[in-house]
Design a protein around this motif. Structure first.
Motif, PDB file in Angstrom:
ATOM      1  N   THR A  63       0.562  -1.121   0.138  1.00 52.81           N
ATOM      2  CA  THR A  63       0.296   0.103   0.039  1.00 52.81           C
ATOM      3  C   THR A  63       0.802   1.061   0.207  1.00 52.81           C
ATOM      4  OG1 THR A  63      -1.968   1.154   1.178  1.00 52.81           O
ATOM      5  CG2 THR A  63       0.263   0.597   2.730  1.00 52.81           C
ATOM      6  N   ARG A  65       2.624   4.642   1.281  1.00 51.85           N
ATOM      7  CA  ARG A  65       2.941   5.216   2.203  1.00 51.85           C
ATOM      8  C   ARG A  65       2.886   7.030   1.872  1.00 51.85           C
ATOM      9  NH1 ARG A  65       3.433  -0.413   2.999  1.00 51.85           N
ATOM     10  NH2 ARG A  65       5.209  -1.146   4.595  1.00 51.85           N
ATOM     11  N   PRO A  66       2.772   7.031   3.352  1.00 55.12           N
ATOM     12  CA  PRO A  66       2.685   7.993   3.374  1.00 55.12           C
ATOM     13  C   PRO A  66       4.486   8.880   3.758  1.00 55.12           C
ATOM     14  CG  PRO A  66       1.982   7.850   5.874  1.00 55.12           C
ATOM     15  CD  PRO A  66       2.524   6.531   4.412  1.00 55.12           C
ATOM     16  N   GLU A  67       4.055  10.372   3.918  1.00 58.57           N
ATOM     17  CA  GLU A  67       5.609  10.915   3.870  1.00 58.57           C
ATOM     18  C   GLU A  67       5.885  10.904   5.433  1.00 58.57           C
ATOM     19  OE1 GLU A  67       6.597  14.380   2.471  1.00 58.57           O
ATOM     20  OE2 GLU A  67       6.364  13.957   0.325  1.00 58.57           O
ATOM     21  N   ILE A  69       4.881   9.474   9.638  1.00 57.55           N
ATOM     22  CA  ILE A  69       3.912   8.537  10.436  1.00 57.55           C
ATOM     23  C   ILE A  69       2.895   9.500  11.382  1.00 57.55           C
ATOM     24  CG2 ILE A  69       3.196   7.193  12.251  1.00 57.55           C
ATOM     25  CD1 ILE A  69       5.993   5.537  10.929  1.00 57.55           C
ATOM     26  N   ASN A 128      -3.864   2.927  11.235  1.00 59.60           N
ATOM     27  CA  ASN A 128      -3.290   3.705  10.768  1.00 59.60           C
ATOM     28  C   ASN A 128      -1.866   3.073   9.732  1.00 59.60           C
ATOM     29  OD1 ASN A 128      -4.267   6.780  12.268  1.00 59.60           O
ATOM     30  ND2 ASN A 128      -4.983   6.655  10.182  1.00 59.60           N
ATOM     31  N   PHE A 129      -1.299   2.265  10.478  1.00 60.71           N
ATOM     32  CA  PHE A 129      -0.083   1.707  10.637  1.00 60.71           C
ATOM     33  C   PHE A 129       0.177   0.940  11.528  1.00 60.71           C
ATOM     34  CE2 PHE A 129       0.665   6.403   9.773  1.00 60.71           C
ATOM     35  CZ  PHE A 129       1.394   5.819   8.583  1.00 60.71           C
ATOM     36  N   VAL A 130       1.008  -0.513  11.068  1.00 60.72           N
ATOM     37  CA  VAL A 130       0.624  -1.764  11.872  1.00 60.72           C
ATOM     38  C   VAL A 130       2.386  -1.667  12.127  1.00 60.72           C
ATOM     39  CG1 VAL A 130       0.067  -4.024  12.309  1.00 60.72           C
ATOM     40  CG2 VAL A 130      -1.554  -2.386  11.562  1.00 60.72           C
ATOM     41  N   ILE A 131       2.469  -2.614  13.264  1.00 63.14           N
ATOM     42  CA  ILE A 131       3.952  -3.024  13.682  1.00 63.14           C
ATOM     43  C   ILE A 131       3.700  -4.187  13.923  1.00 63.14           C
ATOM     44  CG2 ILE A 131       6.117  -2.997  14.502  1.00 63.14           C
ATOM     45  CD1 ILE A 131       5.433  -0.214  14.645  1.00 63.14           C
ATOM     46  N   GLU A 132       4.341  -5.375  13.262  1.00 62.06           N
ATOM     47  CA  GLU A 132       3.884  -6.906  13.731  1.00 62.06           C
ATOM     48  C   GLU A 132       4.971  -7.515  14.673  1.00 62.06           C
ATOM     49  OE1 GLU A 132       1.854  -9.437  11.583  1.00 62.06           O
ATOM     50  OE2 GLU A 132       0.832 -10.652  13.514  1.00 62.06           O
TER      51      GLU A 132
ATOM     52  N   PRO B  13      -0.013   0.501   6.194  1.00 61.56           N
ATOM     53  CA  PRO B  13       1.001   0.489   6.299  1.00 61.56           C
ATOM     54  C   PRO B  13       1.320  -0.759   6.887  1.00 61.56           C
ATOM     55  CG  PRO B  13       1.016   2.682   5.891  1.00 61.56           C
ATOM     56  CD  PRO B  13      -0.552   1.551   5.460  1.00 61.56           C
ATOM     57  N   ALA B  14       2.458  -1.341   6.358  1.00 62.49           N
ATOM     58  CA  ALA B  14       2.257  -2.585   8.497  1.00 62.49           C
ATOM     59  C   ALA B  14       3.677  -3.162   7.754  1.00 62.49           C
ATOM     60  CB  ALA B  14       1.646  -3.628   7.753  1.00 62.49           C
ATOM     61  N   VAL B  15       4.735  -3.611   9.030  1.00 64.72           N
ATOM     62  CA  VAL B  15       5.846  -4.289   8.712  1.00 64.72           C
ATOM     63  C   VAL B  15       6.138  -5.087  10.183  1.00 64.72           C
ATOM     64  CG1 VAL B  15       6.945  -2.313  10.373  1.00 64.72           C
ATOM     65  CG2 VAL B  15       8.473  -3.017   9.212  1.00 64.72           C
ATOM     66  N   ARG B  39       7.681  -5.702   4.615  1.00 65.01           N
ATOM     67  CA  ARG B  39       8.480  -4.839   4.568  1.00 65.01           C
ATOM     68  C   ARG B  39       8.888  -5.649   5.773  1.00 65.01           C
ATOM     69  NH1 ARG B  39       8.485   1.145   2.879  1.00 65.01           N
ATOM     70  NH2 ARG B  39       8.835   0.492   0.814  1.00 65.01           N
ATOM     71  N   GLU B  64      14.891   3.039  14.079  1.00 67.99           N
ATOM     72  CA  GLU B  64      14.704   4.206  11.998  1.00 67.99           C
ATOM     73  C   GLU B  64      13.950   3.143  11.519  1.00 67.99           C
ATOM     74  OE1 GLU B  64      15.003   6.955  12.794  1.00 67.99           O
ATOM     75  OE2 GLU B  64      15.369   7.163  14.636  1.00 67.99           O
ATOM     76  N   ILE B  66      12.181   0.893  11.250  1.00 70.04           N
ATOM     77  CA  ILE B  66      10.796   0.279  11.290  1.00 70.04           C
ATOM     78  C   ILE B  66       9.755   1.361  10.827  1.00 70.04           C
ATOM     79  CG2 ILE B  66       9.156   0.526  13.196  1.00 70.04           C
ATOM     80  CD1 ILE B  66      10.417  -1.411  14.620  1.00 70.04           C
ATOM     81  N   ILE B  67      10.903   3.371  11.191  1.00 68.96           N
ATOM     82  CA  ILE B  67      10.186   3.967  10.930  1.00 68.96           C
ATOM     83  C   ILE B  67      10.160   3.751   9.076  1.00 68.96           C
ATOM     84  CG2 ILE B  67       9.765   6.292  10.838  1.00 68.96           C
ATOM     85  CD1 ILE B  67      10.766   6.420  14.344  1.00 68.96           C
ATOM     86  N   ALA B  69      10.094   1.882   7.505  1.00 67.82           N
ATOM     87  CA  ALA B  69       9.043  -0.037   6.713  1.00 67.82           C
ATOM     88  C   ALA B  69       7.749   1.135   6.438  1.00 67.82           C
ATOM     89  CB  ALA B  69       9.461  -0.473   7.075  1.00 67.82           C
ATOM     90  N   LEU B  70       7.832   2.284   7.351  1.00 68.41           N
ATOM     91  CA  LEU B  70       6.331   2.690   6.864  1.00 68.41           C
ATOM     92  C   LEU B  70       6.213   3.689   6.034  1.00 68.41           C
ATOM     93  CD1 LEU B  70       5.283   1.618  10.883  1.00 68.41           C
ATOM     94  CD2 LEU B  70       4.642   0.243   9.085  1.00 68.41           C
ATOM     95  N   VAL B  71       6.976   4.477   6.172  1.00 67.28           N
ATOM     96  CA  VAL B  71       7.041   5.989   5.315  1.00 67.28           C
ATOM     97  C   VAL B  71       7.662   5.441   3.568  1.00 67.28           C
ATOM     98  CG1 VAL B  71       6.266   6.988   7.456  1.00 67.28           C
ATOM     99  CG2 VAL B  71       9.362   6.855   6.185  1.00 67.28           C
ATOM    100  N   ASP B  72       6.756   6.632   3.239  1.00 67.80           N
ATOM    101  CA  ASP B  72       7.577   6.648   1.555  1.00 67.80           C
ATOM    102  C   ASP B  72       9.054   6.749   1.823  1.00 67.80           C
ATOM    103  OD1 ASP B  72       7.892   6.274  -0.958  1.00 67.80           O
ATOM    104  OD2 ASP B  72       6.884   8.048  -1.687  1.00 67.80           O
TER     105      ASP B  72
END
Lengths: 136, 72
Positions: A63, A65-67, A69, A128-132, B13-15, B39, B64, B66-67, B69-72
């Motif tokens: 999907t 990514r925004p610039e 978080i 809006n975001f997921v960390i697993e 967006p996921a990681v 990611r 860093e 992780i961040i 991985a979630l942004v462009d």
């Protein structure tokens, strides 16, 4: 010690003359008796399947990514031991690094399978975001 | 990784984070799920016998990544 298995093979339409041990002959007979019935004498009831998946997976795309978080970030614990320590620290560090972002903690009931559908949907609605984490 | 892929499909967006023991398996599974570029961030193995301080150090090292991985 060998037995001629001609009668056994003949019974099921096989070749004659092969020899196997007494014990193995008894086991083979039992096995075949379980696999065949009088009505399907020459047709096995057991189907052996190739376990490998030869399908071509559906190609998906990441999907956009925004610039940066913003909003809410889910921290999804897969419930493997020690993962909670890592996630707690990540939450602490990320919260300091990303002021204004909300972090929400979730946990799968078990790491042995994907998260339940209702949990997935709740996370998708709330974040809006997921960390697993953490698979090891 | 099934979960991570599902969230991507939902537009989130996921990681996922795993230990280095999973590097090869993750690549294979990502391919099979149709999202090879999913990611992921890895921390050094082992995990189960790591102390709390060691676990926190592993977390500190990937903030860093992780961040990113979630942004462009």
């Amino acid at each position: 010690m060998t037995n001629t298995t001609g009668s056994l093979y003949e019974r099921f339409g096989g070749a004659e003359g092969a020899t196997i041990g007494d014990t193995h002959l008894d086991q083979a007979t039992d096995c075949l008796d379980r696999c065949y019935t009088p009505r399907t004498r020459r047709k096995p009831l057991v189907t052996i399947l190739d376990p490998t998946d030869e399908r071509t997976p559906i190609r998906r795309a990441l999907t956009a990514r925004p610039e940066a978080i913003s909003g809410s970030v889910a921290l999804l614990d897969i419930s493997k031991p020690r993962g909670d320590v890592l996630i707690a620290r990540l939450e602490e560090r990320l919260a300091a690094r990303l002021p204004g972002v909300t972090f929400r903690r979730y946990a799968k009931p078990t790491f042995t399978k994907p998260a339940p559908e209702d949990l997935r949907r709740r996370i998708a609605e709330e974040c809006n975001f997921v960390i697993e984490a953490l698979a090891d | 990784m099934h979960d991570t892929t599902w969230f991507e499909v939902q537009g989130r967006p996921a990681v996922f984070i795993a230990s280095t023991e999973f590097i090869d398996a993750a690549a294979v599974q990502a391919q099979m799920l149709g999202l090879p570029e999913v990611r992921r961030v890895f921390v050094p193995h082992p995990i189960q016998d790591a102390t709390d301080d060691e676990m926190r150090a592993k977390a500190d090292a990937i903030v860093e990544a992780i961040i990113d991985a979630l942004v462009d």
